[in-house]
Design a protein around this motif. Structure first.
Motif, PDB file in Angstrom:
ATOM      1  N   LEU A  92      -2.946  55.850  54.904  1.00  0.00           N
ATOM      2  CA  LEU A  92      -4.147  55.942  54.079  1.00  0.00           C
ATOM      3  C   LEU A  92      -3.794  56.018  52.598  1.00  0.00           C
ATOM      4  O   LEU A  92      -4.518  55.496  51.743  1.00  0.00           O
ATOM      5  CB  LEU A  92      -4.973  57.179  54.486  1.00  0.00           C
TER       6      LEU A  92
ATOM      7  N   LEU B 169      -7.761  51.667  53.246  1.00  0.00           N
ATOM      8  CA  LEU B 169      -8.648  51.136  54.271  1.00  0.00           C
ATOM      9  C   LEU B 169      -9.254  49.829  53.791  1.00  0.00           C
ATOM     10  O   LEU B 169      -9.389  49.610  52.584  1.00  0.00           O
ATOM     11  CB  LEU B 169      -9.766  52.132  54.574  1.00  0.00           C
TER      12      LEU B 169
ATOM     13  N   SER C  37      -6.430  52.132  59.277  1.00  0.00           N
ATOM     14  CA  SER C  37      -5.585  51.809  58.128  1.00  0.00           C
ATOM     15  C   SER C  37      -4.341  51.044  58.545  1.00  0.00           C
ATOM     16  O   SER C  37      -3.954  50.054  57.921  1.00  0.00           O
ATOM     17  CB  SER C  37      -5.179  53.104  57.410  1.00  0.00           C
TER      18      SER C  37
END
Length: 1020
Positions: free
Chosen positions: A707, A712, A888
């Motif tokens: 992340l 994302l 992700s």
């Protein structure tokens, strides 16, 4: 069970109500099928047929129109059409109210307010006042807003709070007017079952238009600015001779067309035409039809009517009254208005009409409750201005309000004009005493009051037999002239009906497969009779769910179908809890009747807690979601309530009825296949907790690193931009398309991914998303067409590409209205502006945080121990981070979309509800065991509770997973990413209950216990 009689009555009443509301959907479906059969593929003919019978009573005293209002409607993603969010700029309204002030303080405060409001979504004026006073605490807003138009409301001595109050009223009025203007435009557009509503964010208006095939026309329609005008009118009696001439011309033209006459009609010839039949009678088709009803010979009636239409082609559609006073030229059925327009546009007819005559329709039907709606045609006199402009326009109106006649309950409208407008109004009314003045907005007549006397001073009153709501609408229309507040599209979704049909088919297939699998699973796991009873409850649940949705006049969307199917999987949880507790009672040596009674009693608490926590997340979804997400939340909430009723009460009635008979039943609540599953398990979960911590720690470290560095993939919902789903005739390579379009949309982010099949892609771009150009959407569609031309058939035009086309035997043509085969070109499009993307992000974050807080507080109140609350929230945070980490890590790897959008947030919240549902069941068993065996070691209590509920955890997780796998495989590409998140949630939610939530609660409770022991030792 107590109150059995009440439960029976309630079930029967609910069933009857559901049957009543569902019946409307069957009735409308029947008449739609008849219309389709009658029209033979002609959509206009189909619409006219339905329109002709709209007022007829077709079912239980309800007209077809009323039945259509009560049926379950399909959402845009299933039916096709447009979903548009418009925004009326409050900043623009303030500029107008300030008289376009150049005050530096005002300009700076306004710019800063716009920046802040985009991010926060708070009230615009509240932020504006704060920013204005921050720049100069001593500055007065009255110095800016005490304009000529507002001088009666704002004086120089007015405080800032007083000014803000007045401005808020003016802004509310402008937004209401925009709403009314949009509503009237849409009503005239001819959309079946449109939806228009104000949103919570100030100035935002949602418009849903099912079945629309002309998005560009709709964009222009919705974004056009209102134009308010006051016109003089003709008396209809002045124009009657000309109408007779027009009728004769039309008749002779028809005769020439039919080959019955060789004579071409001319104006001079028509002037000599005898019209004795029309001289002595009102030309009124309705009165003719009334006379014909007295004739018993049907054939004679039809002949007489046909002869009337042949002799009077104009008056067959335009009902006129020869001696009628006022500007109403005639009354026309809604279905005939286009024909009348075409007649008066004919060259031969226009030649005999006065050049100063303009014909305009009333905005509302003469009688809104009539079986067939009719509109009045108003004769406007444009002689007052050589430029064709109205003698008086809306910019002179300073105020308009609703008043009430002291002698009647009817409302009227009082208005005030500025000094310039007052002079023109005095002259205009003085010249038209006894005649009507037409008030026109967007070329439609809102009112045509008769002038009784010359009106001086600019203040006047308009009467017209208005209802309160009509008077409010007219007042807002009048005020709109001084406050131009055009609406801009900030979000737009366009879905083609063919894509909608695919979605319906996929949804139905997944629904049926999931339903059958759940039914079979319950029989396989719990035996034939218990399984069938649970399945019967599930069938009742589906029936009640659809009935209640129909009673709410809900719109069924694809996420809504997913909500129903998911509800099915979760609905069996109550039965599973009851059956598991009943099995335990049977193993303890109780007879069947006692075991079932205790099973229901012991499971009740866990069912209540688990359902309430899921409903809590559903409510948060409903209030923070928009569009389809609200549909998902609605079906989820209703489904949980109906499943609770059917699982707890209806199944109990069945068992009690069975056990009243003398027949002996052997119901072990298991099958030969599953009888030894999870029996006498002794897993030491407390001992294994550290392994769980290590596994979770490693997974979360990977998730957090991904992340942090990869981030994302944000969908259009969150980033702002445009999405286009494009279907090609042949399979194409997404990398080639991306490379081609990167040169078309230079300087913008553009992505291309496969959607479902190799000949269908979704193209996303943020090219010129900040542009306010009304033609930008059309420009981008043309750029897209130009860029993709190498992949298209050479016969395909830009219009065909945008509106969809079909190819048969290598020949391409525009798609037919009711095409059942695959179409090509742009299948759906979506546009989200940056401001609404920021709003959605904010709403998503608040939704997740509030759901966590709500669950924490609920468990704290219910279990009276913060250890349980912390354990539950820790597991939910763990689940959320895990799913975010998977999205992700894998968004570039998976063959389907793993974007973060509104549907993903709905999935996260659903996972939160499901996971806490599982956790609460375990916590409930721990609480029960602590009450039964207070002196036992807490670790053994926790282990026993986890082992005792292991069968239930497995059954519920597996049944829900079966449903989701069915949707994932058969539900179509549109919701695959959404279902993938739910599947991940089921897996990780079950894991976190066993290895995160309960162990964390155990750790905290152990610390609390040590503190209590130390405190007791100190007391001793």
């Amino acid at each position: 069970m107590q109150n059995k009689g009440f439960v029976r009555v309630l079930a029967i009443a609910l069933a009857l109500v559901c049957l009543f509301y569902l019946s409307f959907s069957f009735v409308t479906s029947h008449y739609n099928a008849k219309a389709k059969e009658y029209a033979q593929g002609d959509s206009n003919k189909q619409f006219r047929y339905l329109d002709s019978i709209a007022g007829e009573n077709v079912w239980l005293g309800y007209s077809l129109k009323q039945c259509r209002e009560k049926e379950i409607n399909l959402g845009l993603d299933l039916k096709g059409g447009m979903n548009v969010t418009l925004e009326v700029s409050v900043a623009d309204i303030l500029k107008v109210l300030s008289g376009y002030s150049n005050n530096e303080l005002f300009t700076k405060a306004l710019a800063q307010t716009q920046l802040r409001q985009t991010k926060s979504g708070a009230n615009f004026l509240a932020i504006f006042q704060e920013e204005f006073e921050k720049l100069d605490p001593n500055a007065k807003l009255s110095a800016i807003f005490s304009t000529v138009e507002l001088k009666d409301k704002i004086q120089l001595s007015s405080t800032n709070d007083d000014v803000i109050k007045v401005l808020q009223e003016e802004i509310d009025g402008a937004i209401s007017n925009s709403f009314n203007v949009l509503r009237s435009r849409i009503d005239r557009f001819g959309v079946v079952q449109p939806n228009i509503q104000k949103l919570d964010v100030e100035g935002r208006i949602l418009v849903e238009l099912p079945g629309i095939k002309e998005p560009e026309r709709v964009r222009k329609l919705l974004q056009g600015s209102a134009n308010l005008e006051f016109w003089e009118t003709y008396e209809a009696s002045e124009l009657m001779p000309i109408l007779r001439q027009a009728n004769t011309i039309l008749r002779e033209l028809n005769e020439v067309k039919d080959g019955n006459s060789d004579v071409k009609p001319t104006t001079s010839a028509i002037a000599k035409t005898e019209t004795s039949a029309s001289d002595s009678l009102n030309i009124n088709k309705d009165s003719l039809l009334a006379n014909l009803k007295d004739n018993k010979n049907t054939e004679d009636q039809e002949k007489a009517l046909a002869q009337f239409k042949k002799n009077n082609p104009l008056f067959a559609v335009l009902n006129v009254y020869e001696n009628n006073k006022g500007p109403v030229l005639g009354y026309v059925l809604a279905s005939d208005t286009a024909n009348v327009n075409a007649i008066f546009e004919m060259k031969q007819i226009k030649e005999i009409m006065p050049k100063e005559l303009a014909l305009k329709w009333t905005v509302k039907p003469v009688d809104p409750d009539a079986k067939q709606l009719t509109f009045a045609l108003i004769a406007i006199n444009t002689t007052t201005n050589k430029e064709g402009r109205a003698p008086l326009e809306g910019d002179v109106i300073t105020d308009a309000n609703v008043d009430f006649d002291q002698f009647s309950a009817r409302a009227n409208v009082s208005m005030k004009m500025n000094s310039e407008g007052a002079k023109v109004w005095e002259r205009l009314t003085g010249n038209n005493i006894g005649k009507s003045i037409a008030i026109v907005l967007d070329d439609y007549v809102y009112s045509y009051p008769t002038v009784n006397s010359k009106i001086a001073g600019g203040s006047s009153q308009i009467t017209g037999n208005f209802t309160t709501e009509e008077a409010k609408d007219l007042a807002n229309v009048l005020k709109s002239g001084k406050m131009p507040a055009p609406a801009h599209i900030v979000q737009e979704d366009v879905v083609g009906p063919s894509l909608g049909q695919v979605a319906i088919n996929d949804g139905l297939i997944s629904f049926i497969i999931a339903f059958v699998l759940v039914l079979l699973y319950m029989i396989m796991y719990y035996g034939l009779i218990p399984g069938l009873i649970a399945d019967g409850a599930l069938l009742c649940n589906i029936f009640f769910l659809f009935g209640i949705l129909a009673s709410f006049q809900a719109v069924l969307t694809l996420p809504g179908i997913a909500g129903i199917v998911l509800t099915m999987g979760m609905a069996v949880d109550a039965n599973v809890l009851i059956y598991e507790r009943t099995r335990e009672e049977l193993l303890a040596g109780k007879n069947l009747k006692k075991a079932i009674a205790d099973g229901y009693s012991n499971a009740f608490s866990a069912i209540i807690d688990s359902n309430l926590t899921t409903i809590l997340t559903g409510i948060i979804l409903f209030f923070f979601g928009t569009g389809p997400i609200k549909g998902f939340a609605t079906t989820l909430i209703i489904g949980i309530i109906t499943s609770f009723f059917t699982a707890i009460f209806l199944t109990r009635l069945v068992y009690e009825r069975m056990l009243q008979k003398d027949k002996e039943y052997n119901l072990p609540f298991t099958s030969n296949f599953t009888k030894n599953w999870f029996r006498n398990t002794h897993i030491n979960f407390i001992k294994l907790r550290k392994i769980g911590y290590i596994i979770s720690g490693c997974l979360l470290v990977i998730a957090i690193l991904s992340l942090s560095f990869r981030g994302l993939k944000q969908g259009i919902d969150f980033s702002g931009g445009r999405n286009y789903v494009v279907r090609f005739e042949k399979n194409i390579n997404t990398d080639d398309v991306r490379e081609t379009l990167s040169h078309v949309f230079e300087g913008a982010q553009t992505s291309v991914i496969t959607m479902g099949s190799n000949n269908q892609v979704r193209i996303s771009t943020n090219y010129n998303i900040n542009s306010q150009d009304e033609n930008m959407d059309a420009q981008i569609e043309e750029m897209l067409y130009t860029g993709l031309k190498p992949y298209l058939n050479e016969d395909v035009t830009n219009e065909m590409f945008v509106e969809r086309y079909e190819c048969i035997d290598g020949k391409c043509s525009p798609a037919h209205e009711d095409v059942n085969q695959a179409t090509f070109g742009i299948q759906s499009s979506q546009k989200v502006g940056p401001s609404i993307a920021d709003d959605i992000k904010t709403s998503a974050i608040w939704a997740v945080l509030l759901s966590l807080l709500g669950i924490f507080l609920y468990i704290l109140i219910r279990f009276r121990n913060y250890a349980f609350s912390v354990g539950a929230v820790a597991s939910l945070i763990h689940d959320t981070l895990f799913i975010l980490g998977v999205y992700s890590v894998f968004y570039t790897i998976m063959p389907f979309s793993l974007e973060i959008d509104q549907s993903f947030i709905a999935a996260i919240l659903t996972v939160i509800g499901y996971s806490v549902n599982d956790t609460v069941v375990v916590f409930d068993r721990i609480r029960e065991n602590l009450g039964l065996y207070p002196k036992r070691d807490f670790a053994s209590q926790v282990n026993n509770s986890l082992n005792a509920t292991l069968s239930r955890t497995f059954s519920t997780s597996l049944s829900t997973a079966i449903v989701l796998i069915a949707i994932f495989i058969f539900g179509g590409e549109v919701i695959r990413g959404f279902v993938f998140a739910l599947l991940l949630g089921i897996i990780v939610g079950t894991y976190s209950t066993l290895f995160i939530a309960t162990p964390v609660a155990y750790e905290l409770e152990k610390k609390q216990s040590k503190k209590r022991d130390l405190a007791e030792e100190k007391v001793k």
